[in-house]
Design an enzyme around this catalytic site. Sequence first.
Site, mmCIF file in Angstrom:
data_model
loop_
_atom_site.group_PDB
_atom_site.id
_atom_site.type_symbol
_atom_site.label_atom_id
_atom_site.label_comp_id
_atom_site.label_asym_id
_atom_site.label_seq_id
_atom_site.Cartn_x
_atom_site.Cartn_y
_atom_site.Cartn_z
ATOM 1 N N ALA A 211 0.847 -1.198 0.000
ATOM 2 C CA ALA A 211 0.000 0.000 0.000
ATOM 3 C C ALA A 211 0.878 1.241 0.000
ATOM 4 O O ALA A 211 2.100 1.145 -0.096
ATOM 5 C CB ALA A 211 -0.910 -0.017 1.228
ATOM 6 N N ASN A 212 0.261 2.403 0.078
ATOM 7 C CA ASN A 212 1.044 3.642 0.185
ATOM 8 C C ASN A 212 0.302 4.612 1.100
ATOM 9 O O ASN A 212 -0.770 4.314 1.599
ATOM 10 C CB ASN A 212 1.308 4.235 -1.208
#
Length: 399
Positions: A211-212
């Site tokens: 994810a970010n």
Amino acid sequence: MPDPLAQRSIALGVTGSIACYKAVDLASKLTQAGALVDVIMTREACQFLTPLTFRSITHRPVVTDVFDPQSELSIDHVAIAERADALIVAPATAHTIAKLALGLADDALTTTALATQAPLIIAPAMDAHMFDNAATQQNASTLKSRGCVIAGPAEGRLASGLVGKGRLLEVPQLLGCLRQTLGRGGDLAGRKVVVSAGGTQEPIDPVRVIANHSSGKMGFAIAEAARDRGADVTLVTAPTALDSPFGVNVVKIATALEMRSALQNKCAHADALIMAAAVADWRPAAAADQKVKKGSSDTWDIELVKNPDIVAGISTECLIKVGFAAESEDLLANAQSKLLSKGLHLIAANDITAEHSGFGADTNKVILLDREGGEESLPLMSKYDVGHAILDRVAGYLS
Ligand code: C5P
């Protein structure tokens, strides 16, 4: 662009439901947004709250009775009806909805509703069985067919203890409904705008993802700004902690490939695509079917494959494409090359290391680069205002 509520005259009708405590917050938020708020309470609402509650917040007289000699309505009974830019009844009880559907004018609120030419928003709040009742349903559809906006109700736990449909919408939703209603004839009226938001999640196994840090706030703010200029907005979003904005079609996806297919579908008939999502550049070549155990090894190699460039791959004949370049170095050079390689009309370059403009902030500072070679450096502003600055350009291309 100022808040669509600023300097607008909003009549807020409050009726006798326990949900009227939320109307106090609504009156407060409207006042903070710069609106002139005229609160009209029914006799039953005064059982739950006092006029002083609203007067203290709005700093304006509160009307409870047309014949009260202190009220301006006793001199001019349609004064509020005439100055209102919108009338919102929140909460609206089944009884008031029935009166409005019949066109009765037996108190200050229903008289104002009948006399005003401003848009009428009705936010029902009642027990689920009262809302489901054929009489209420019919009254609500009668009002809808006359152009009233019926906002809600939401589902959830009701004051009676019942769980069902009947909860007053939350204040941000009611504000969104007002902004959308006031913006109906805006410069994007009749236009279809697609916005992407959030950080995609690429599964490693059923438990873990790549994810970010994207919060989704920028894309959500653009979607709201486009809604408030009259656009028909679709928001394709990766998982975020944000509530869906009122009046926006929300499509929830998780991975970059899911985002691509949703966007391809939604952009087929769209006028503009604004790509605020942080799309993962890489995804695991194959997600494991079962949770990968720690085992005895101290390292774990995951093979990654490149995700397709979504915005570069989408092009219909007259789609205006806007991208973002979130960079930590060589901001302008990187943004310029993305503008060209992705076939964009406009790119918003933002330095994610700058103060108050990184992930999760409510503000952003961007430089707009356009394909004609123009460069505009905007000051630090709310993400909603950045959205409007981008939409000014989109509206320009579309005209
Ligand atoms: O190449 P980079 O990720 O920096 O480009 C940013 C812009 O391109 C953003 O508008 C982003 O939403 C979009 N993008 C995309 N597909 C990708 C990666 C980024 O559409 N796979």
